[in-house]
Design a protein around this motif. Sequence first.
Motif, PDB file in Angstrom:
ATOM      1  N   GLN A  62       0.832  -1.205   0.000  1.00 22.24           N
ATOM      2  CA  GLN A  62       0.000   0.000   0.000  1.00 22.24           C
ATOM      3  C   GLN A  62       0.867   1.256   0.000  1.00 22.24           C
ATOM      4  OE1 GLN A  62      -2.263  -0.988   3.503  1.00 22.24           O
ATOM      5  NE2 GLN A  62      -4.046  -1.653   2.326  1.00 22.24           N
ATOM      6  N   ALA A  63       1.934   1.238   0.802  1.00 24.29           N
ATOM      7  CA  ALA A  63       2.851   2.379   0.829  1.00 24.29           C
ATOM      8  C   ALA A  63       3.555   2.556  -0.510  1.00 24.29           C
ATOM      9  CB  ALA A  63       3.877   2.196   1.948  1.00 24.29           C
ATOM     10  N   ALA A  64       3.933   1.443  -1.146  1.00 19.09           N
ATOM     11  CA  ALA A  64       4.599   1.511  -2.454  1.00 19.09           C
ATOM     12  C   ALA A  64       3.656   2.037  -3.527  1.00 19.09           C
ATOM     13  CB  ALA A  64       5.125   0.130  -2.836  1.00 19.09           C
ATOM     14  N   LEU A  65       2.406   1.594  -3.483  1.00 13.78           N
ATOM     15  CA  LEU A  65       1.421   2.080  -4.454  1.00 13.78           C
ATOM     16  C   LEU A  65       1.190   3.581  -4.299  1.00 13.78           C
ATOM     17  CD1 LEU A  65      -1.183  -0.832  -4.329  1.00 13.78           C
ATOM     18  CD2 LEU A  65       0.159  -0.139  -6.334  1.00 13.78           C
ATOM     19  N   LYS A  66       1.115   4.043  -3.071  1.00  8.49           N
ATOM     20  CA  LYS A  66       0.941   5.477  -2.819  1.00  8.49           C
ATOM     21  C   LYS A  66       2.135   6.259  -3.340  1.00  8.49           C
ATOM     22  CE  LYS A  66      -0.168   8.672   0.981  1.00  8.49           C
ATOM     23  NZ  LYS A  66       0.983   9.610   0.860  1.00  8.49           N
ATOM     24  N   ASP A  67       3.328   5.758  -3.085  1.00  7.44           N
ATOM     25  CA  ASP A  67       4.541   6.420  -3.555  1.00  7.44           C
ATOM     26  C   ASP A  67       4.601   6.436  -5.076  1.00  7.44           C
ATOM     27  OD1 ASP A  67       7.152   7.627  -3.147  1.00  7.44           O
ATOM     28  OD2 ASP A  67       8.025   5.707  -3.737  1.00  7.44           O
ATOM     29  N   ALA A  68       4.229   5.318  -5.710  1.00  5.31           N
ATOM     30  CA  ALA A  68       4.260   5.238  -7.175  1.00  5.31           C
ATOM     31  C   ALA A  68       3.264   6.186  -7.808  1.00  5.31           C
ATOM     32  CB  ALA A  68       3.980   3.805  -7.623  1.00  5.31           C
ATOM     33  N   ALA A  69       2.091   6.316  -7.193  1.00  9.90           N
ATOM     34  CA  ALA A  69       1.077   7.236  -7.729  1.00  9.90           C
ATOM     35  C   ALA A  69       1.551   8.677  -7.654  1.00  9.90           C
ATOM     36  CB  ALA A  69      -0.231   7.057  -6.962  1.00  9.90           C
ATOM     37  N   GLU A  70       2.184   9.021  -6.532  1.00 11.56           N
ATOM     38  CA  GLU A  70       2.631  10.405  -6.336  1.00 11.56           C
ATOM     39  C   GLU A  70       3.876  10.727  -7.152  1.00 11.56           C
ATOM     40  OE1 GLU A  70       3.193  10.581  -2.133  1.00 11.56           O
ATOM     41  OE2 GLU A  70       1.042  10.727  -1.674  1.00 11.56           O
ATOM     42  N   ARG A  71       4.769   9.772  -7.254  1.00  7.51           N
ATOM     43  CA  ARG A  71       6.071  10.022  -7.876  1.00  7.51           C
ATOM     44  C   ARG A  71       6.108   9.728  -9.357  1.00  7.51           C
ATOM     45  NH1 ARG A  71      11.037   7.161  -7.548  1.00  7.51           N
ATOM     46  NH2 ARG A  71      10.180   5.591  -6.173  1.00  7.51           N
ATOM     47  N   SER A  72       5.331   8.723  -9.780  1.00 12.03           N
ATOM     48  CA  SER A  72       5.433   8.269 -11.171  1.00 12.03           C
ATOM     49  C   SER A  72       4.095   8.194 -11.901  1.00 12.03           C
ATOM     50  CB  SER A  72       6.100   6.883 -11.204  1.00 12.03           C
ATOM     51  OG  SER A  72       7.337   6.910 -10.529  1.00 12.03           O
ATOM     52  N   GLY A  73       3.012   8.466 -11.223  1.00 10.90           N
ATOM     53  CA  GLY A  73       1.701   8.444 -11.868  1.00 10.90           C
ATOM     54  C   GLY A  73       1.170   7.049 -12.157  1.00 10.90           C
ATOM     55  N   VAL A  74       1.712   6.024 -11.503  1.00 11.81           N
ATOM     56  CA  VAL A  74       1.232   4.653 -11.682  1.00 11.81           C
ATOM     57  C   VAL A  74       0.046   4.434 -10.737  1.00 11.81           C
ATOM     58  CG1 VAL A  74       1.797   2.214 -11.553  1.00 11.81           C
ATOM     59  CG2 VAL A  74       3.525   3.852 -12.328  1.00 11.81           C
ATOM     60  N   ALA A  75      -1.088   4.005 -11.295  1.00 11.01           N
ATOM     61  CA  ALA A  75      -2.306   3.821 -10.507  1.00 11.01           C
ATOM     62  C   ALA A  75      -2.495   2.352 -10.149  1.00 11.01           C
ATOM     63  CB  ALA A  75      -3.512   4.314 -11.293  1.00 11.01           C
ATOM     64  N   PRO A  76      -3.234   2.047  -9.073  1.00 10.97           N
ATOM     65  CA  PRO A  76      -3.481   0.654  -8.702  1.00 10.97           C
ATOM     66  C   PRO A  76      -4.080  -0.175  -9.834  1.00 10.97           C
ATOM     67  CG  PRO A  76      -4.102   2.097  -6.903  1.00 10.97           C
ATOM     68  CD  PRO A  76      -3.762   2.989  -8.060  1.00 10.97           C
ATOM     69  N   GLU A  77      -4.921   0.448 -10.654  1.00  8.57           N
ATOM     70  CA  GLU A  77      -5.529  -0.295 -11.760  1.00  8.57           C
ATOM     71  C   GLU A  77      -4.525  -0.673 -12.851  1.00  8.57           C
ATOM     72  OE1 GLU A  77      -6.999   4.076 -12.108  1.00  8.57           O
ATOM     73  OE2 GLU A  77      -6.640   2.578 -10.521  1.00  8.57           O
ATOM     74  N   ASP A  78      -3.326  -0.087 -12.805  1.00  7.04           N
ATOM     75  CA  ASP A  78      -2.280  -0.446 -13.761  1.00  7.04           C
ATOM     76  C   ASP A  78      -1.563  -1.747 -13.382  1.00  7.04           C
ATOM     77  OD1 ASP A  78      -2.690   1.915 -15.235  1.00  7.04           O
ATOM     78  OD2 ASP A  78      -1.301   3.044 -13.962  1.00  7.04           O
ATOM     79  N   ILE A  79      -1.718  -2.173 -12.136  1.00  8.92           N
ATOM     80  CA  ILE A  79      -0.971  -3.332 -11.636  1.00  8.92           C
ATOM     81  C   ILE A  79      -1.462  -4.609 -12.318  1.00  8.92           C
ATOM     82  CG2 ILE A  79      -0.431  -4.724  -9.606  1.00  8.92           C
ATOM     83  CD1 ILE A  79       0.930  -1.963  -9.666  1.00  8.92           C
ATOM     84  N   GLY A  80      -0.507  -5.355 -12.889  1.00 12.99           N
ATOM     85  CA  GLY A  80      -0.860  -6.576 -13.603  1.00 12.99           C
ATOM     86  C   GLY A  80      -0.435  -7.851 -12.908  1.00 12.99           C
ATOM     87  N   PHE A  81       0.350  -7.724 -11.811  1.00  6.90           N
ATOM     88  CA  PHE A  81       0.764  -8.916 -11.066  1.00  6.90           C
ATOM     89  C   PHE A  81       1.239  -8.516  -9.674  1.00  6.90           C
ATOM     90  CE2 PHE A  81       4.506  -7.604 -13.574  1.00  6.90           C
ATOM     91  CZ  PHE A  81       5.448  -7.425 -12.567  1.00  6.90           C
ATOM     92  N   VAL A  82       1.218  -9.503  -8.789  1.00  2.00           N
ATOM     93  CA  VAL A  82       1.768  -9.355  -7.442  1.00  2.00           C
ATOM     94  C   VAL A  82       2.666 -10.561  -7.181  1.00  2.00           C
ATOM     95  CG1 VAL A  82       1.291  -9.206  -4.970  1.00  2.00           C
ATOM     96  CG2 VAL A  82      -0.288  -8.133  -6.605  1.00  2.00           C
ATOM     97  N   ILE A  83       3.935 -10.302  -6.916  1.00  2.00           N
ATOM     98  CA  ILE A  83       4.876 -11.372  -6.577  1.00  2.00           C
ATOM     99  C   ILE A  83       5.374 -11.125  -5.168  1.00  2.00           C
ATOM    100  CG2 ILE A  83       6.990 -12.583  -7.204  1.00  2.00           C
ATOM    101  CD1 ILE A  83       6.722 -11.470 -10.023  1.00  2.00           C
ATOM    102  N   VAL A  84       5.208 -12.117  -4.313  1.00  2.00           N
ATOM    103  CA  VAL A  84       5.698 -12.024  -2.936  1.00  2.00           C
ATOM    104  C   VAL A  84       6.845 -13.010  -2.746  1.00  2.00           C
ATOM    105  CG1 VAL A  84       5.159 -12.331  -0.487  1.00  2.00           C
ATOM    106  CG2 VAL A  84       3.479 -11.252  -2.005  1.00  2.00           C
ATOM    107  N   ALA A  85       8.003 -12.486  -2.401  1.00  2.00           N
ATOM    108  CA  ALA A  85       9.142 -13.333  -2.040  1.00  2.00           C
ATOM    109  C   ALA A  85       9.073 -13.569  -0.535  1.00  2.00           C
ATOM    110  CB  ALA A  85      10.451 -12.642  -2.415  1.00  2.00           C
TER     111      ALA A  85
END
Length: 324
Positions: A62-85
Amino acid sequence: MIARSLIAGCGASLPPRVVTNDDLAKTVETNDEWITRRTGIRQRHIADEGMLTSHLATEAAQAALKDAAERSGVAPEDIGFVIVATTTPDNIFPATAVRVQAALGVGGFAFDVQAVCSGFVYALSIADNFIKNGQAKAGLVIGADTLSRIVDWQDRGTCVLFADGAGAVVLSATDKDNPRGILSTHLYSDGSFYDLLYVDGGPSSTESSGKIRMNGREVYRHAVQRMSEVTQEALEKNGMTPAELDWLVPHQANLRIMEACAERLSFPIEKVATAVTHHANTSAATIPLALAEMASDGRLKEGDMVIAPALGGGLTWGAAAFRW
């Protein structure tokens, strides 16, 4: 034309409970001086009962998504995958990543990667290839672990090292005109060293999830050698010298390992991320946690050249080279 993936945002999550070296000395035969001298660790974050790996992973994402939206204009609806290590999933199955995906409300596909402390570098490499191949225009890569659940708290050689936390990055596609982004990734493993660092349990062998067992001296030796070698490989791949590197952000296992790597590379320790002092070893989470901290406090600046090497049980090791 997609040339590579860009780290568009980052985020972190740490459990609120802090356990100092003095706290550990109350329950196991150790002391602050011994731990600090041998590892550089002064404190660690430990998850309370009921706090799961997925909770930490979701909060970091959630923090990364917020940062990406503010810094790079990437929206949650743009996300195409989630990989958890992760080495410590919520359940044997389904993957922790699908639980995180549901909590975030994003689409695409989701799965876990298990490469222990190298997990984030492995996951980043996989995600980078998905984006370069056009299978998604953006995605989440998360390193998350609750290692406190598999630590033997009576083994002073390991219980002082490990902790809990999560870090996440959003990757997005960028074109060939952008000098920033992931430039190369380098992955290796050698299963003949399986017994140097492992957990003595699992559903196929025992009824218990087991505890961490480690040959510390040999893991130290391999970590210094392999992480130095793969960092040098990444530099050569990108036609760079150590002097052209702004930051080395290694897996945060032990301060002595990081200092030895820097010495081998003739790289100034002042340019090596050292979050291990207050985070300890959070396995797959150490590198993204360090990146998020450095981005937050201003040390990591746009255009900085970074190499992030890691080594984990398996043995697995690797590195990612990128321009922030």
